[in-house]
Design a protein around this motif. Sequence first.
Motif: not given
Length: 304
Positions: A7, A11, A15, A277-278
């Motif tokens: 994950s 991410l 990004s 944030y992720g």
Amino acid sequence: MRRLLVSLWILVTASFLMIQLVPGDPVRAALGTSAPAELVATRRAQLGLDDSLLDQYLTYVRNLFTGDLGESILTQLSVAETIGQRLLATLSLALPAFVLTFAIAVPVGVAMAVVTRRGRRRRAELTFVGTSIVLASIPEFVVCVALVAVFAVNLGLVPAAGRSGIDSYVLPVLALAIGPAAVLARIVRVEMLAVLDADYIRTARAQRLSALRIHLRHALPNAVTATLTLSGLMLATMVAGTVLVENVFAWPGLGGTIVSSIQSRDYPLVQGAVLVYGAIALTVNTLVDVGIAAIDPRSMIGDS
């Protein structure tokens, strides 16, 4: 852990692609159409945007391992330092709101389950369900405005905006907690109702244990699995939800930085904030899974 790593890789890749997918030249967009071509070219070279896509990606990933999130196009300041300065202010809202959500939702949900069990006190049940639906459905912006109008403007009890003291936390924390608390209270009630009809609870009653001991020691721990699962998403949502709340209350956090950087098209700063944030959301959800496994090891059998 493997799922967390996969994950995180997704991410990081997403990004990275943010800047690549922006139409046109992100440096030109940030500096404006009147910026000299030499300045644009210099900033592109500093940011490594003239390299091949693969080289940019490898450099980006390599820099992440050293905590380097790049530089702001406009200010040329470190993105990591900028985010670090603002993140603490954001967490200082999200974490108290998260604690307040549980402090409200769990006692209310448990109490309503006990009071309305087996169809008793139907009016109280309908009032609780209706109120929770309304509170959960009100847009966060409306909640913010209503809180300011009542407690800051009309009553003058707390500041309307800014971060000037403990009392300045009251309205933004409430704005973040009201909706999630209403949702969580309903979930706690439903889970508690199911547990209260379980065989081992009937056995505990047959042993003439006190109601307080039955509800808190035997029923509640077995009713919180779904609540803990949701709490991970809820905390991540609260951190992300500070974007709106911080702008309404002029809070100097990461949410306001994201909005200003989007408006100024400072994409490296937006990219770094989204990544942070992720990463927070993924980390929180992983910790929740670990917590659930500690409470009920059977919940992780399917993942082994």
